[in-house]
Design an enzyme around this catalytic site. Structure first.
Site, PDB file in Angstrom:
ATOM      1  NE  ARG A  92      -3.052  -0.638   3.179  1.00 37.33           N
ATOM      2  CZ  ARG A  92      -4.002  -1.568   3.011  1.00 37.33           C
ATOM      3  NH1 ARG A  92      -4.956  -1.372   2.132  1.00 37.33           N
ATOM      4  NH2 ARG A  92      -3.986  -2.680   3.725  1.00 37.33           N
ATOM      5  CE1 TYR A  93       0.000   4.119   3.784  1.00 37.05           C
ATOM      6  CE2 TYR A  93       0.256   1.859   4.557  1.00 37.05           C
ATOM      7  CZ  TYR A  93      -0.450   3.048   4.544  1.00 37.05           C
ATOM      8  OH  TYR A  93      -1.595   3.171   5.276  1.00 37.05           O
ATOM      9  NE  ARG A  96       4.148   1.835   6.267  1.00 34.97           N
ATOM     10  CZ  ARG A  96       4.094   3.063   5.750  1.00 34.97           C
ATOM     11  NH1 ARG A  96       5.043   3.515   4.950  1.00 34.97           N
ATOM     12  NH2 ARG A  96       3.065   3.848   6.003  1.00 34.97           N
ATOM     13  CB  CYS A 105      -6.528 -15.337  15.101  1.00 40.74           C
ATOM     14  SG  CYS A 105      -6.463 -14.324  13.620  1.00 40.74           S
ATOM     15  CB  CYS A 109     -11.372  -9.688  17.403  1.00 39.90           C
ATOM     16  SG  CYS A 109      -9.720 -10.158  17.968  1.00 39.90           S
ATOM     17  CB  CYS A 112     -11.862  -9.571  12.900  1.00 47.07           C
ATOM     18  SG  CYS A 112     -10.506  -9.892  11.754  1.00 47.07           S
ATOM     19  NE  ARG A 114      -5.850  -7.867   6.752  1.00 44.62           N
ATOM     20  CZ  ARG A 114      -4.722  -7.429   7.337  1.00 44.62           C
ATOM     21  NH1 ARG A 114      -4.226  -8.068   8.373  1.00 44.62           N
ATOM     22  NH2 ARG A 114      -4.094  -6.376   6.866  1.00 44.62           N
ATOM     23  CG  ASP A 275     -10.725  -0.905   9.834  1.00 47.32           C
ATOM     24  OD1 ASP A 275     -10.469   0.261   9.454  1.00 47.32           O
ATOM     25  OD2 ASP A 275      -9.871  -1.666  10.322  1.00 47.32           O
ATOM     26  CG  ASP A 312      -6.323   1.284   7.658  1.00 44.79           C
ATOM     27  OD1 ASP A 312      -5.579   1.548   6.697  1.00 44.79           O
ATOM     28  OD2 ASP A 312      -5.961   0.661   8.670  1.00 44.79           O
ATOM     29  CE  LYS A 319      -2.864   1.736  10.070  1.00 42.32           C
ATOM     30  NZ  LYS A 319      -2.310   0.962   9.002  1.00 42.32           N
TER      31      LYS A 319
HETATM   32  S1  SF4 Z   1      -8.535  -8.676  14.740  1.00 40.94           S
HETATM   33 FE1  SF4 Z   1      -8.879 -10.341  13.262  1.00 40.94          FE
HETATM   34  S2  SF4 Z   1      -6.843 -10.846  12.494  1.00 40.94           S
HETATM   35 FE2  SF4 Z   1      -6.557  -9.727  14.443  1.00 40.94          FE
HETATM   36  S3  SF4 Z   1      -6.475 -11.313  16.071  1.00 40.94           S
HETATM   37 FE3  SF4 Z   1      -8.590 -10.600  15.922  1.00 40.94          FE
HETATM   38  S4  SF4 Z   1      -9.555 -12.074  14.524  1.00 40.94           S
HETATM   39 FE4  SF4 Z   1      -7.334 -12.260  14.211  1.00 40.94          FE
END
Ligand code: SF4
Length: 369
Positions: A92-93, A96, A105, A109, A112, A114, A275, A312, A319
């Site tokens: 994206r940049y 990096r 994971c 979460c 999340c 993603r 997000d 973001d 960002k």
């Molecule tokens: S935010 Fe998403 S990618 Fe990060 S630890 Fe939680 S579930 Fe996994």
């Protein structure tokens, strides 16, 4: 507080552990059919089942509100896929790249960003051939100074596999920084072994570990010890938190989190605006609430405790800081400014030109002729 011997993944296990009442089993199953669920023993133990507003439960126990998708929400909210030239790389940049090795994971979460990519039903880990292509992409671009291992959580990999990736990155002369983003020290602190810490180090390269953490209760003694093992080995730590409604969106909790991090030698780095991930509206705050919280941190806590509040930009543009401004137009005088202090008082500040004219010149000695 309840403890379990292993990670809870099925709704019936959450009910069995007392993390949700039996009458919620049906709704938990509907959410779990759509999005991955996992609560590690270390985090399950922090949940108070008697508190319906528990901030740890709110991050990990599924909520039926996740099945309501707001019009502005999108499957790939920060545009990873639009910036992915080869599998596993997000570029994206200029200086990096992200290197996404895995899409699993230790916990999942509920907010999340993603969530459409991670979990047992999500995208697979990079194959050896894909990893070779990703490394070749980095090797062929001298502008890439920093590689960010993310995912998923890269620390689910064994020390042996991480060592191999770090070794390959370290062999690329223009890569100077290896940054690892992880939730592992709070989710499964015992996984942070001496072997794993050593695997992340490479001669002549700087490794940074960025801890993802949202509530001060997550920084248990075991989590602090896991973080200390990175820091004592010469790996500096930063933190990232997501601003979450009902979890950390009050000045006392946010301040306590930042102080706990600094006390553990972890510099608060980013506070993310939530997000626009599908089914997460109930956890997002407004940006103006986030700015108010940042003002409250600035007024009450050490400069060490100040993260940068960032957004973001949806779609992949990157960002940007969205914290409050402490400058305002000074009104009648052209170019003049007002500076707003930590308690909201306004102070006149001259423009650059008048600053020289009014503040500096009167103190200069008279010109001799
Ligand atoms: S935010 Fe998403 S990618 Fe990060 S630890 Fe939680 S579930 Fe996994």
């Amino acid at each position: 507080m309840r403890s379990s011997a292993r990670t809870l993944r099925r709704p019936a296990e959450l009910v069995g552990a007392g993390l949700a009442p039996p009458e919620r089993l049906g709704e938990l199953e509907r959410v779990a059919a759509r999005y991955a669920v996992a609560i590690s023993p270390a985090l399950a133990e922090l949940i108070d089942p008697a508190d319906p507003q528990d901030p740890i439960a709110r991050q990990f126990v599924p909520d039926p509100a996740e099945l309501t998708v707001a019009a502005e929400e999108r499957a790939d909210p920060i545009g990873d896929d639009t910036k992915s030239p080869v599998a596993g790389i997000v570029h994206r940049y200029p200086d990096r790249v992200l290197l996404k090795l895995v899409h699993v994971c230790p916990v999942y979460c509920r907010f999340c960003f993603r969530r459409e990519m991670v979990g047992p039903g999500g995208r697979p880990a990079l194959t050896p051939a894909e990893l070779a292509s990703a490394l070749a992409y980095i090797r062929e671009r001298p502008a890439i100074w920093e590689v960010i291992l993310t995912g998923g959580d890269p620390l689910v990999l064994s020390a042996r596999r991480l060592r191999a990736v770090v070794h390959d990155l370290a062999a690329i002369a223009h890569v100077k920084i290896i940054r690892v983003h992880t939730r592992m020290p709070v989710a499964e602190p015992a996984r942070v072994t001496r072997d794993l810490v050593r695997a992340l180090k490479a001669a002549d390269k700087a490794t940074y570990v960025v801890l993802h953490i949202n509530h001060p209760r997550e920084l248990t003694a075991a989590a602090r010890a896991a973080c200390a093992s990175f820091i004592d080995a010469g790996i500096p730590m930063l933190s990232q938190s997501v601003l979450l409604r009902g979890v950390n969106d009050d000045p006392a909790t946010l301040g306590a989190l930042m102080r706990a991090l600094v006390e553990a030698r972890i510099k608060p780095y980013y506070l993310h605006q939530g997000d626009l991930a599908p089914g997460t509206a109930h956890l997002r705050t407004s940006i103006s609430d986030g700015q108010d919280l940042m003002r409250s941190l600035r007024g009450r806590y050490s400069g060490l405790c100040q993260p940068t509040y960032v957004l973001d930009i949806p779609g992949g543009a990157g960002k940007v800081p969205v914290g409050p401004s402490y400058l305002a137009d000074g009104g009648a005088v052209a170019g003049a400014l007002e500076v707003i202090d930590c308690v909201g008082r306004r102070h006149a500040y001259p423009s650059a030109g008048s600053c020289q004219a009014d503040a500096v010149r009167p103190h200069l000695p008279p010109v001799k002729r």
